[in-house]
Design a protein around this motif. Structure first.
Motif, PDB file in Angstrom:
ATOM      1  N   PRO A 192       0.817  -1.202   0.000  1.00 17.79           N
ATOM      2  CA  PRO A 192       0.000   0.000   0.000  1.00 17.79           C
ATOM      3  C   PRO A 192       0.858   1.263   0.000  1.00 17.79           C
ATOM      4  O   PRO A 192       1.971   1.253   0.520  1.00 17.79           O
ATOM      5  CB  PRO A 192      -0.774  -0.102   1.313  1.00 17.79           C
ATOM      6  N   ALA A 193       0.314   2.304  -0.562  1.00 21.85           N
ATOM      7  CA  ALA A 193       1.041   3.567  -0.573  1.00 21.85           C
ATOM      8  C   ALA A 193       0.784   4.310   0.732  1.00 21.85           C
ATOM      9  O   ALA A 193      -0.223   4.106   1.371  1.00 21.85           O
ATOM     10  CB  ALA A 193       0.559   4.412  -1.746  1.00 21.85           C
ATOM     11  N   GLY A 194       1.700   5.189   1.109  1.00 27.85           N
ATOM     12  CA  GLY A 194       1.526   5.950   2.351  1.00 27.85           C
ATOM     13  C   GLY A 194       1.981   5.135   3.530  1.00 27.85           C
ATOM     14  O   GLY A 194       2.279   3.966   3.415  1.00 27.85           O
ATOM     15  N   ARG A 195       2.044   5.779   4.658  1.00 30.89           N
ATOM     16  CA  ARG A 195       2.544   5.110   5.853  1.00 30.89           C
ATOM     17  C   ARG A 195       1.517   4.082   6.315  1.00 30.89           C
ATOM     18  O   ARG A 195       0.336   4.343   6.386  1.00 30.89           O
ATOM     19  CB  ARG A 195       2.753   6.211   6.893  1.00 30.89           C
ATOM     20  N   THR A 252      -0.448  12.515  15.413  1.00 31.20           N
ATOM     21  CA  THR A 252      -1.109  13.524  14.613  1.00 31.20           C
ATOM     22  C   THR A 252      -0.104  14.034  13.588  1.00 31.20           C
ATOM     23  O   THR A 252       1.049  14.235  13.931  1.00 31.20           O
ATOM     24  CB  THR A 252      -1.560  14.692  15.513  1.00 31.20           C
ATOM     25  N   GLY A 253      -0.564  14.206  12.342  1.00 25.23           N
ATOM     26  CA  GLY A 253       0.347  14.707  11.320  1.00 25.23           C
ATOM     27  C   GLY A 253       0.870  13.617  10.403  1.00 25.23           C
ATOM     28  O   GLY A 253       1.455  13.893   9.372  1.00 25.23           O
ATOM     29  N   GLU A 254       0.636  12.356  10.792  1.00 24.49           N
ATOM     30  CA  GLU A 254       1.101  11.274   9.925  1.00 24.49           C
ATOM     31  C   GLU A 254       0.022  10.909   8.915  1.00 24.49           C
ATOM     32  O   GLU A 254      -1.158  10.833   9.254  1.00 24.49           O
ATOM     33  CB  GLU A 254       1.460  10.043  10.763  1.00 24.49           C
ATOM     34  N   VAL A 255       0.481  10.695   7.710  1.00 29.36           N
ATOM     35  CA  VAL A 255      -0.460  10.298   6.671  1.00 29.36           C
ATOM     36  C   VAL A 255      -0.686   8.790   6.782  1.00 29.36           C
ATOM     37  O   VAL A 255       0.258   8.024   6.912  1.00 29.36           O
ATOM     38  CB  VAL A 255       0.113  10.619   5.280  1.00 29.36           C
ATOM     39  N   LEU A 256      -1.936   8.387   6.765  1.00 27.69           N
ATOM     40  CA  LEU A 256      -2.246   6.958   6.798  1.00 27.69           C
ATOM     41  C   LEU A 256      -2.886   6.567   5.469  1.00 27.69           C
ATOM     42  O   LEU A 256      -3.762   7.279   4.976  1.00 27.69           O
ATOM     43  CB  LEU A 256      -3.232   6.654   7.928  1.00 27.69           C
ATOM     44  N   ASN A 257      -2.440   5.466   4.937  1.00 27.51           N
ATOM     45  CA  ASN A 257      -3.089   5.038   3.706  1.00 27.51           C
ATOM     46  C   ASN A 257      -4.458   4.428   4.022  1.00 27.51           C
ATOM     47  O   ASN A 257      -4.793   4.197   5.188  1.00 27.51           O
ATOM     48  CB  ASN A 257      -2.195   4.085   2.919  1.00 27.51           C
ATOM     49  N   ASN A 258      -5.206   4.185   2.986  1.00 25.29           N
ATOM     50  CA  ASN A 258      -6.585   3.745   3.183  1.00 25.29           C
ATOM     51  C   ASN A 258      -6.700   2.448   3.969  1.00 25.29           C
ATOM     52  O   ASN A 258      -7.512   2.321   4.881  1.00 25.29           O
ATOM     53  CB  ASN A 258      -7.236   3.548   1.813  1.00 25.29           C
ATOM     54  N   THR A 270     -14.396   3.071   3.196  1.00 18.42           N
ATOM     55  CA  THR A 270     -15.248   4.232   3.394  1.00 18.42           C
ATOM     56  C   THR A 270     -14.650   5.113   4.477  1.00 18.42           C
ATOM     57  O   THR A 270     -15.352   5.662   5.300  1.00 18.42           O
ATOM     58  CB  THR A 270     -16.668   3.799   3.788  1.00 18.42           C
ATOM     59  N   THR A 271     -13.345   5.140   4.513  1.00 20.74           N
ATOM     60  CA  THR A 271     -12.705   6.021   5.491  1.00 20.74           C
ATOM     61  C   THR A 271     -12.007   7.144   4.757  1.00 20.74           C
ATOM     62  O   THR A 271     -11.694   7.042   3.577  1.00 20.74           O
ATOM     63  CB  THR A 271     -11.651   5.275   6.328  1.00 20.74           C
ATOM     64  N   PHE A 272     -11.741   8.210   5.532  1.00 26.49           N
ATOM     65  CA  PHE A 272     -11.163   9.398   4.942  1.00 26.49           C
ATOM     66  C   PHE A 272     -10.343  10.079   6.025  1.00 26.49           C
ATOM     67  O   PHE A 272     -10.765  10.159   7.180  1.00 26.49           O
ATOM     68  CB  PHE A 272     -12.325  10.279   4.467  1.00 26.49           C
ATOM     69  N   GLN A 273      -9.134  10.495   5.674  1.00 24.92           N
ATOM     70  CA  GLN A 273      -8.300  11.138   6.694  1.00 24.92           C
ATOM     71  C   GLN A 273      -8.425  12.649   6.592  1.00 24.92           C
ATOM     72  O   GLN A 273      -8.253  13.220   5.513  1.00 24.92           O
ATOM     73  CB  GLN A 273      -6.834  10.723   6.525  1.00 24.92           C
ATOM     74  N   LEU A 274      -8.736  13.261   7.722  1.00 24.89           N
ATOM     75  CA  LEU A 274      -8.966  14.700   7.745  1.00 24.89           C
ATOM     76  C   LEU A 274      -7.798  15.392   8.432  1.00 24.89           C
ATOM     77  O   LEU A 274      -7.475  15.090   9.587  1.00 24.89           O
ATOM     78  CB  LEU A 274     -10.267  14.963   8.519  1.00 24.89           C
ATOM     79  N   ARG A 275      -7.159  16.279   7.737  1.00 24.28           N
ATOM     80  CA  ARG A 275      -6.063  17.087   8.269  1.00 24.28           C
ATOM     81  C   ARG A 275      -4.993  16.251   8.971  1.00 24.28           C
ATOM     82  O   ARG A 275      -4.444  16.658   9.994  1.00 24.28           O
ATOM     83  CB  ARG A 275      -6.597  18.149   9.230  1.00 24.28           C
ATOM     84  N   ARG A 276      -4.732  15.070   8.476  1.00 24.35           N
ATOM     85  CA  ARG A 276      -3.714  14.178   9.036  1.00 24.35           C
ATOM     86  C   ARG A 276      -3.894  13.960  10.535  1.00 24.35           C
ATOM     87  O   ARG A 276      -2.926  13.810  11.281  1.00 24.35           O
ATOM     88  CB  ARG A 276      -2.304  14.736   8.809  1.00 24.35           C
ATOM     89  N   LYS A 277      -5.127  14.018  10.965  1.00 20.32           N
ATOM     90  CA  LYS A 277      -5.363  13.997  12.398  1.00 20.32           C
ATOM     91  C   LYS A 277      -6.543  13.099  12.738  1.00 20.32           C
ATOM     92  O   LYS A 277      -6.507  12.347  13.707  1.00 20.32           O
ATOM     93  CB  LYS A 277      -5.654  15.437  12.825  1.00 20.32           C
ATOM     94  N   TYR A 278      -7.580  13.211  11.928  1.00 22.84           N
ATOM     95  CA  TYR A 278      -8.792  12.449  12.200  1.00 22.84           C
ATOM     96  C   TYR A 278      -9.076  11.465  11.080  1.00 22.84           C
ATOM     97  O   TYR A 278      -8.745  11.718   9.929  1.00 22.84           O
ATOM     98  CB  TYR A 278      -9.993  13.390  12.324  1.00 22.84           C
ATOM     99  N   ILE A 327     -12.746  10.051  14.209  1.00 22.12           N
ATOM    100  CA  ILE A 327     -11.865   9.372  15.157  1.00 22.12           C
ATOM    101  C   ILE A 327     -10.518  10.078  15.224  1.00 22.12           C
ATOM    102  O   ILE A 327      -9.923  10.383  14.184  1.00 22.12           O
ATOM    103  CB  ILE A 327     -11.635   7.914  14.698  1.00 22.12           C
ATOM    104  N   ASP A 328     -10.053  10.340  16.418  1.00 21.65           N
ATOM    105  CA  ASP A 328      -8.708  10.896  16.591  1.00 21.65           C
ATOM    106  C   ASP A 328      -7.707   9.765  16.360  1.00 21.65           C
ATOM    107  O   ASP A 328      -7.644   8.806  17.127  1.00 21.65           O
ATOM    108  CB  ASP A 328      -8.583  11.460  18.012  1.00 21.65           C
ATOM    109  N   GLN A 329      -6.917   9.852  15.301  1.00 20.09           N
ATOM    110  CA  GLN A 329      -6.101   8.704  14.904  1.00 20.09           C
ATOM    111  C   GLN A 329      -5.066   8.305  15.956  1.00 20.09           C
ATOM    112  O   GLN A 329      -4.832   7.125  16.206  1.00 20.09           O
ATOM    113  CB  GLN A 329      -5.399   8.963  13.565  1.00 20.09           C
ATOM    114  N   SER A 330      -4.479   9.307  16.596  1.00 20.17           N
ATOM    115  CA  SER A 330      -3.425   8.996  17.550  1.00 20.17           C
ATOM    116  C   SER A 330      -4.011   8.331  18.797  1.00 20.17           C
ATOM    117  O   SER A 330      -3.505   7.320  19.282  1.00 20.17           O
ATOM    118  CB  SER A 330      -2.689  10.282  17.919  1.00 20.17           C
TER     119      SER A 330
END
Ligand code: ADP
Ligand code: MG
Length: 616
Positions: free
Chosen positions: A376-379, A571-577, A433-441, A453-456
């Protein structure tokens, strides 16, 4: 009406004063060590039993006391160190209040043996709860031995308030460090429950630091020296690359007295700006000498705060001095043009022509890649090198949708999600059906609306539960290291590591050796990569030290929390789908998905009707 105001009896007044002077065994240690220093000792022994609850003894070879002084010393406001108010402004002793011994004697059993060098016989004195039990003449070496037993024996509330022996010992060790660092010219020995913790010979500043914090410290130190009319600064800073993510070593001494000063700390931070990450702390051992008349150390009874006449000047001098040292000792990264390339080449090869080696590599080969799997692409929110992590799930039922707390919220794509680890990765990516918002949620839809959801925090919760399960199930999976990892720590840190070794083993660490200043690791938990081990252990040690201020956490809980905090996606990390979806799945398979291990909300739900209302 009759008069009702009466003077308190001395022993009551002393007990009240003791509340301020003696908070815990470490406060007694500080007072006794300082008295020994004021007495001009060349060598001081500290003996502790059961975290100081049973015994604190300090033996010095200083000036000793005459029989009368020995009794007098336990009176309140009895001191040999100042006589008039003006003396306060030219203070060069640690003590001056004359309350320590009176306070300690009011709340403990104290035994004193003391002999001035010129006297033949020594005085032996026993005091319990301010009452002199006996005084006799005895034979003893020159100097003073003061034993404090059964601290708070007559104040059960205070005694019960004391923490575990280990925690009290840590406070004592902190206090010991401060005093020993401030006085490298005095030899110290420190024994705990019969074993020697520190043996510090008379030394200079650098040697003292190295003796306390371990031989590896030497190469980390950068000297600092400056002399101005206002202040003389000496000491060391720790090279920026060794700055710790956690507290680390920060020591200010003013006229050889340890002090805390957020303001001066800030000056050091400012000097390090740009050289260390914003979440790291610089380490320093800084000795400031100022005119005693320009400071007021009288503002706090335990005397770790100082008021300076001209704080602003001090700030500026300190900052520029440290900047200067960082530059002068080439700590600031610079390109090195002067290095002689020839030195890099082994002698035998110097005159031979270099031949390009011929190596063929199958660059597409990945031993871990399963056939047909797309990377997968992204972290990825799970570490790439953590094969075997799935094993953590073995035997732990964690199917999405079986969570009671979350049974009302169902995923739209529920039928397809299943477990991330069943090899459906490609399916998941296509229907995610997920979407990352501002590398945070991470935002995902549910039948009734959506969840943010707060990813961290979500990842912290997931890791926390996994570590806890691992610890309690007690079937640690460990990843064997090809080459053992060798890490160095100070002896104090080693003591903490030994204390938590069992818990660490239970989550998959394998130690082949924990010894003086050195730790050898041959296995790590699959969730932790080799390069992270040092950082994780540093963080753990510091968290266990901080635990001093917090209550009631079990060791395993602190461990699981620290690991979760350190290893989680930030927070700030890009997550792939795929990672987003896996995280969502794992989160809602948790026992408690709503709260992070640190009691912060993990997600919020926004229902369709909430949204509808906004459109009215
Ligand atoms: P302070 O240190 O503020 O003077 P303390 O209550 O700690 O007050 O001590 C009272 C006095 O007892 C000191 O001023 C000193 O004269 C004497 N004393 C205490 N400890 C020692 C010691 N280890 N050796 C010699 N004298 C001591
Ligand atoms: Mg004193």
């Amino acid at each position: 009406m009759a008069d009702i105001i009466k003077l308190l009896p001395d022993h009551v007044a002393n007990q009240i004063a003791a509340g301020e002077v003696v908070q815990r065994p470490a406060s007694v240690v500080k007072e006794l060590l300082e008295n020994a220093i004021d007495a001009g000792a060349a060598s001081i022994k500290l003996i502790i039993k059961e975290g100081g609850k049973v015994l604190i003894q300090v033996i010095d070879d200083g000036i000793g006391m005459t029989p009368t002084d020995a009794r007098m010393g336990f009176e309140r406001h009895a001191t040999s160190k100042i006589q008039k108010a003006e003396d306060l402004f030219s203070l060069n002793t640690k003590g001056f209040r004359g309350e320590a011994l009176a306070s300690i004697a009011a709340i403990a059993h104290v035994e004193l043996q003391t002999r001035p060098e010129q006297d033949e016989m020594a005085t032996h004195l026993r005091i319990e709860g301010s009452e002199i039990k006996f005084q006799e003449v005895c034979v003893a070496p020159k100097g003073t031995s003061m034993s404090v037993k059964n601290l708070f024996f007559n104040i059960p509330a205070r005694r019960n308030f004391l923490k575990s022996n280990q925690v009290e010992l840590r406070h004592i060790t902190d206090e010991f460090h401060r005093v020993a660092l401030a006085h490298p010219g005095i030899a110290f020995n420190f024994y705990n429950n019969g074993s020697e913790l520190f043996n510090l010979p008379k030394a200079n500043q650098r040697q003292r630091i190295v003796h306390i914090f371990g031989s590896k410290t030497n190469e980390k130190l950068v000297p600092v020296n400056e002399e101005t009319q206002v202040v003389k600064i000496a000491g060391f800073i720790i090279k920026p690359e060794f700055a710790k993510k956690s507290r680390g070593e920060q020591f200010f001494f003013v006229n050889n007295r340890f002090i805390k000063s957020p303001y001066l700390h800030h000056a050091v931070l400012a000097a390090f700006e740009g050289l260390i990450k914003s979440d790291a702390y610089p380490g320093y051992f800084l000795y400031l000498d100022v005119d005693p008349a320009s400071i007021d150390i009288n503002i706090h009874p335990t005397k770790t705060e100082v008021k300076f006449d001209d704080e602003h000047t001090l700030y500026a001098i300190l900052r520029s001095t440290i900047k200067h040292s960082l530059g002068q000792f080439n700590v600031v990264p610079a390109l090195d043009f002067e290095q002689d390339q020839n030195l890099e080449t082994p002698y035998d090869y110097k005159d031979k022509n270099a031949v390009q080696p011929n190596v063929t590599v199958d660059r597409a080969f990945n031993p871990f890649q399963e056939v047909g799997q797309k990377s997968p692409a992204g972290r990825s929110y799970k570490k790439q090198n953590t094969e075997g992590w799935e094993n953590l799930y073995v035997g732990l039922e964690s199917k999405v949708g079986q969570n009671d707390d979350f049974s009302s919220v169902r995923f739209e794509s529920e039928s397809n999600t299943g477990s991330f680890f069943e090899g459906h990765q490609e399916d998941l990516e296509s229907i995610a059906t997920t979407f990352q918002l501002r590398r945070k949620y991470i935002v995902t839809t549910i039948k009734s609306g959506m969840v943010v959801i707060d990813q961290s925090r979500a990842h912290q919760r997931v890791l926390y539960e996994q570590f806890l399960k691992n610890i309690t199930v007690n079937q640690a999976i460990s990843q064997q290291l090809l080459f053992p990892l060798q890490l160095s720590f100070s002896n104090a840190d080693i003591a903490i590591l030994k204390e938590i070794k069992e818990s660490l083993t239970s989550i998959g660490f394998v130690f082949s050796n924990i010894d003086k200043e050195e730790v050898r690791i041959t296995g790590v938990p699959p969730l932790i990569s080799e390069s992270e081990v040092g950082m994780v252990l540093d963080q753990l040690i510091s968290d266990f030290q901080m635990q001093i201020t917090e209550d009631s956490f079990s060791q395993t809980d602190v461990l699981a929390k620290t690991l979760a905090k350190t290893l989680s996606v930030k927070t700030g990390e890009v997550l792939n789908n795929a990672s987003q979806l896996a995280l969502v799945n794992d989160l809602f398979a948790c026992k408690e998905s709503r709260w992070s291990p640190f009691n912060k909300p993990v997600y919020v739900t926004i229902t369709e009707s909430d949204i509808d209302k906004k459109f009215i």
